[in-house]
Write an enzyme that holds these catalytic residues in place. Structure first.
Site, short mmCIF file in Angstrom:
data_model
loop_
_atom_site.label_atom_id
_atom_site.label_comp_id
_atom_site.label_asym_id
_atom_site.label_seq_id
_atom_site.Cartn_x
_atom_site.Cartn_y
_atom_site.Cartn_z
N GLU A 325 -14.77 17.41 -13.84
CA GLU A 325 -14.01 18.63 -14.13
C GLU A 325 -13.32 19.17 -12.88
O GLU A 325 -12.16 19.60 -12.94
CB GLU A 325 -14.93 19.68 -14.75
CG GLU A 325 -15.43 19.33 -16.13
CD GLU A 325 -14.29 19.13 -17.12
OE1 GLU A 325 -13.25 19.79 -16.99
OE2 GLU A 325 -14.45 18.30 -18.02
N HIS A 411 -9.19 11.02 -23.76
CA HIS A 411 -10.50 10.61 -23.28
C HIS A 411 -10.78 9.15 -23.62
O HIS A 411 -11.66 8.53 -23.02
CB HIS A 411 -11.59 11.50 -23.87
CG HIS A 411 -11.53 12.92 -23.40
ND1 HIS A 411 -10.75 13.87 -24.02
CD2 HIS A 411 -12.13 13.55 -22.36
CE1 HIS A 411 -10.89 15.04 -23.39
NE2 HIS A 411 -11.72 14.87 -22.38
#
Length: 738
Positions: A325, A411
């Protein structure tokens, strides 16, 4: 201040913005940096008569200068119009990274109103809208060609009511059709069990008798407890011992998050020379125990937020999730659009560095690996979110590129780049981190190791990637991850080096084709000069050693020549020919009494039957003694201070030369902190060094500057400003030659 400068049919100007990104990490841009290169290469940049450009970022490294530009068209920003100009150390153009396929040619009059665009955007928001931004008319060139579009930003909450959303919706301004959207809030969804890193060090701050979870070594990044509400309180303690490895102790998740933030900061600073997550030295706020049964973690552009997972029992604070992240924040400067294959590369970059941070941290409870989210047990059956060695194992990711990869969720399309990176670092087949299959009947790959692979990917992502870089691009084949990683490998290790060839092989192993030419099977070598520059008084001589390094057998005989000498100077090599396998020769350059002062890039060329290679040696011929001044006195450079070292010039008639030189020798443990200027007697400031070089030690460099408008006599000053904490140094000596 950036100023507007006419350049052929275009201008440098302030104005346009691309979709939001984290603060840039490179050194501040010089106002006119790259202007000459811009003017000389407009066709290569797909320039249109109504284009304008502004410098967004300037990065200088051992290979030269890389200037990133943003483009506007008739005053509108152009998303996908960005490009990077590359200039070698010798000042020669080294090519460009360009996203556009052709020059822009379109009307900028919208047929669809802003109000209609807002209504269309709201129809694509799922969840609760709390605010609506004003639509912006811009040119969407994400496909390589331009079309007029509206971008509307909607703020709110995703359907779970806990994940914030900042959705950018793009609507065709001519037809009203939906062109796409992306959420600025980047998240990873999963579940976890327990606390992961084990017993690890955490840096805190003591105030009175209370320790606070504030990291004084990394820009005062702090970790706070949201207590499953919307208010965050920085963790505090009286014994500096945090948590007990159990979720029942609220400090345990905080210790994991604080450790992950510190190691991510250290990784990017010490491995890649970036000054922390934001590039400014500032620390990262980390918020734990967010929401209620929140099975997520996200980066919102300014801070990290971690939920506690299902039943508030499984916090998402593992190293690879945190590193993933925060990498979104680090890589915000690349501007990779969050859609299609560009979005897959965006997510893969986060996976790649999340894994590399895990290896770097070497936590006792969470050793490095190539699976993502294995500690948080997102599937509640012991399996991870993603597998880099064999992405298809998760049942959704592509490990081999196909024409349908662009249609996947980002993803899952990330799997192709993840698989490439694994093969580049560890190789294909059976490895210590799992078996990596090949995509079809292609040669096996022998890895080059993580240290080289991560350097190649970081350079490609930060120096070469544009906003629309993809896996395969038939219209602009140079705007691909394969092309840019090869460019990075060439810059770092040499054209057709073993590392370069492995990048080629690794992309082929995941079925990503390219237009790059195959490296020759014959001899390949590099030439280098040591030292790379030297100064000489007229009538004297100087020497340097030319070394050949073989990077592809067999060896050959290389004949040496030199060009670019000043008038009257001569060059001789002893011996005149060397073996390409680590051969050496001494180059002697002799000047005469009337050799003109100045700096001359001498091009050394090695010619063999199989190939030709070059290197540059910078020769500086000094001016008359009265026009040279040196200050050998040491001047201490303390944190966040500005110091000056003066020299006095007298007896030097008239004006200084246009090719005056400043030789600077500064001892410092982190030259990315330093701003170095030359101050003329009339107060004019000429910048020499502007916070480049990252964590490299010391400045030992000769700068060539145009001082032709300055009276030579008077007091000149070398001004040095330390712009960040934690590193200090000394001005050792400096010499001015006018």
């Amino acid at each position: 201040m950036r100023t507007a400068i006419a350049v052929a049919t275009a201008a440098l100007m302030a104005g346009a913005m691309l979709p939001p990104a984290a603060p840039a990490s490179a050194a501040p841009s010089a106002p006119d940096s790259g202007t000459a290169a811009l003017a000389a290469h407009l066709p290569e940049l797909r320039a249109a008569a109504d284009d304008a450009y502004r410098i967004d970022q300037t990065l200088t490294d051992a290979d030269g200068t890389h200037v990133r530009y943003q483009r506007t068209y008739r005053g509108l920003r152009v998303a996908g119009g960005d490009f990077i100009l590359h200039t070698g150390r010798d000042g020669r153009h080294q090519g460009a990274s360009v996203a556009l396929d052709r020059p822009l040619n379109l009307s900028t009059t919208a047929r669809v109103s802003a109000a209609t665009a807002v209504r269309a955007a709201k129809a694509h928001f799922t969840g609760t809208i709390t605010a609506t931004g004003s639509p912006e008319l811009f040119v969407d060139a994400s496909s390589g060609t331009g079309r007029l579009a509206w971008e509307t930003v909607l703020h709110g909450w995703q359907p779970d009511g806990q994940t914030p959303s900042k959705l950018h919706v793009v609507t065709d301004a001519v037809t009203g059709s939906h062109l796409g959207s992306f959420d600025e809030i980047m998240t990873v969804t999963g579940t976890g069990h327990g606390i992961y890193a084990g017993t690890v060090p955490v840096d805190t701050t003591l105030s009175g008798a209370t320790y606070r979870m504030v990291d004084p070594l990394r820009g005062n990044g702090y970790t706070c407890d949201m207590n499953n509400t919307l208010t965050c309180t920085t963790f505090a303690d009286t014994d500096n011992i945090w948590g007990n490895h159990l979720q029942s102790n609220r400090q345990s998740a905080g210790a994991d998050a604080h450790f992950a933030s510190a190691r991510t900061y250290d990784y990017f600073k010490l491995v890649h020379g970036r000054n922390g997550i934001f590039g400014t030295g500032a620390g990262v706020p980390s918020r734990v125990h967010y929401g209620n049964s929140y099975v997520n973690a996200f980066w919102d552009g300014t801070q990290m937020t971690y939920g506690d997972g299902l039943g508030n029992a499984k916090p998402l604070v593992s190293l690879d999730i945190a590193g993933h992240e925060m990498t979104h924040g680090v890589m915000g400067t690349t501007g990779l659009r969050y859609a299609g294959e560009s979005g897959g590369l965006n997510e893969a970059t986060a996976d790649i560095f999340g894994s590399m941070i895990e290896f770097y941290a070497a936590a006792p409870g969470d050793p490095g690996d190539y699976v993502i989210g294995e500690k948080i047990d997102v599937n509640n059956n012991g399996t991870p979110l993603r597998y880099m060695n064999n992405p298809a194992l998760d049942g959704a990711s592509h490990g081999c590129w196909s024409t349908s990869t662009k249609n996947l969720d980002m993803h899952y399309s990330s799997g192709v780049a993840n698989h490439f990176f694994f093969n580049l670092a560890e190789g294909s087949g059976a490895t210590a981190y799992g078996t990596s299959p090949l995509c079809g009947a292609v040669p096996a790959v022998t890895g080059i190791g993580r240290a080289k692979a991560e350097k190649i990917w970081f350079r490609a992502a930060t120096v070469y990637f544009t906003s629309t870089t993809s896996y395969v691009n038939t219209t602009t084949p140079g705007n691909t991850a394969r092309a840019y990683t090869l460019q990075a490998a060439s810059a770092l290790y040499g054209q057709c080096s073993p590392e370069y060839r492995t990048v080629q092989a690794a992309w082929t192993s995941v079925n990503v084709p390219g237009s790059d030419q195959a490296c020759p099977s014959g001899p390949v070598y590099t030439l280098a000069a040591s030292p790379t520059s030297a100064s000489v008084n007229p009538g004297s001589s100087v020497t340097t050693t030319i070394t050949s390094t073989l990077i592809g057998a067999p060896a050959e005989t290389v004949s040496l020549t030199a060009t670019g000498l000043p008038a009257g100077a001569t060059a001789s090599f002893v011996p005149s020919s060397i073996n390409s396998a680590n051969g050496t020769s001494t180059l002697t350059i002799a000047t005469i009494a009337v050799t003109a002062p100045g700096t001359y890039p001498v091009l050394v060329t090695g010619t063999s039957p199989g190939s030709t290679r070059t290197t540059v040696f910078n020769l500086t011929v000094n001016g008359p003694p009265a026009c040279t001044a040196t200050n050998p006195a040491d001047v201490a450079i303390l944190d966040l201070t500005t110091v000056e070292s003066p020299v006095s010039v007298s007896g030097c008639p008239g004006y200084a030369r246009p090719n005056s030189t400043v030789t600077v020798n500064i001892l410092h443990t982190y030259i990315g902190d330093l701003v170095v200027d030359l101050v003329a007697p009339d107060g004019t400031v000429v910048n020499l060094h502007n916070r480049t070089g990252g964590s490299a030690d010391n400045i030992n460099q000769t700068y060539t500057v145009n001082l032709a408008t300055k009276i030579a006599n008077g007091t000149w000053k070398l001004r040095v400003r330390d712009a960040a904490t934690a590193d200090t140094g000394t001005v050792d000596t400096w010499t001015l030659r006018l």
